[in-house]
Write an enzyme that holds these catalytic residues in place. Sequence first.
Site, mmCIF file in Angstrom:
data_model
loop_
_atom_site.group_PDB
_atom_site.id
_atom_site.type_symbol
_atom_site.label_atom_id
_atom_site.label_comp_id
_atom_site.label_asym_id
_atom_site.label_seq_id
_atom_site.Cartn_x
_atom_site.Cartn_y
_atom_site.Cartn_z
ATOM 1 N N LYS A 34 5.083 6.855 0.430
ATOM 2 C CA LYS A 34 4.182 7.291 0.277
ATOM 3 C C LYS A 34 3.345 7.123 -0.245
ATOM 4 O O LYS A 34 2.753 8.031 -0.976
ATOM 5 C CB LYS A 34 4.336 9.357 0.637
ATOM 6 C CG LYS A 34 4.826 9.452 1.824
ATOM 7 C CD LYS A 34 5.352 10.698 1.572
ATOM 8 C CE LYS A 34 5.952 11.933 2.930
ATOM 9 N NZ LYS A 34 5.522 11.416 4.105
ATOM 10 N N CYS A 35 2.489 5.362 -0.737
ATOM 11 C CA CYS A 35 2.406 5.455 -1.445
ATOM 12 C C CYS A 35 0.601 4.311 -1.512
ATOM 13 O O CYS A 35 1.107 3.937 0.106
ATOM 14 C CB CYS A 35 3.297 4.382 -2.261
ATOM 15 S SG CYS A 35 2.383 3.331 -3.642
ATOM 16 N N GLY A 36 -0.022 4.486 -1.678
ATOM 17 C CA GLY A 36 -0.704 3.456 -1.607
ATOM 18 C C GLY A 36 -1.062 2.064 -1.577
ATOM 19 O O GLY A 36 -1.337 1.715 -0.748
ATOM 20 N N THR A 38 2.480 1.062 0.017
ATOM 21 C CA THR A 38 3.465 1.498 1.508
ATOM 22 C C THR A 38 2.358 0.241 2.996
ATOM 23 O O THR A 38 3.379 -0.494 3.039
ATOM 24 C CB THR A 38 3.174 2.535 2.254
ATOM 25 O OG1 THR A 38 3.390 3.162 0.472
ATOM 26 C CG2 THR A 38 4.492 2.851 2.966
#
Length: 157
Positions: A34-36, A38
């Site tokens: 759930k990371c930018g 990803t």
Amino acid sequence: MNIYDIEMKSLQNKPILLSDFEGKFILFVNVASKCGFTPQYKGLEELQNTYKDNLVVIGVPCNQFGSQEPGSSSEIKEFCEVNYGVSFLITEKIEVKGTNQHPLYQWLTSKKLNSKKSSSVKWNFQKYLVSPDGQLIDYYFSITKPLNSKITKHLNS
């Protein structure tokens, strides 16, 4: 201690023997769903496929940055396969910094252990490249994409 002595487990809770990869480059990447950053899963998969003869990409899930990897092992595996077609090795979820830092990241981040340089993991998708003879080559911050020439120049040599 060398990198090949470190014990890890896969998402399926099976032992990973890093010594199995001796003779190949290993790129360790602390990953999160759930990371930018990803979408870099796609580039990591492409890097693995392009250099499969001399490179092993190992994703290392970590929930220490913005709680961006909250899932269970089965949820992480399904997310990676369904959304990005990930076929490279993913380890169990570990801690990459702090008092419960996994021995792998103790080695990767400590000059005393890796004989090259000390670092700290700043965010998800920081990358560490290890040479075919088990030496740390360098590390790359999250903004460095997997197919960046800073990484591929070593794989092409």
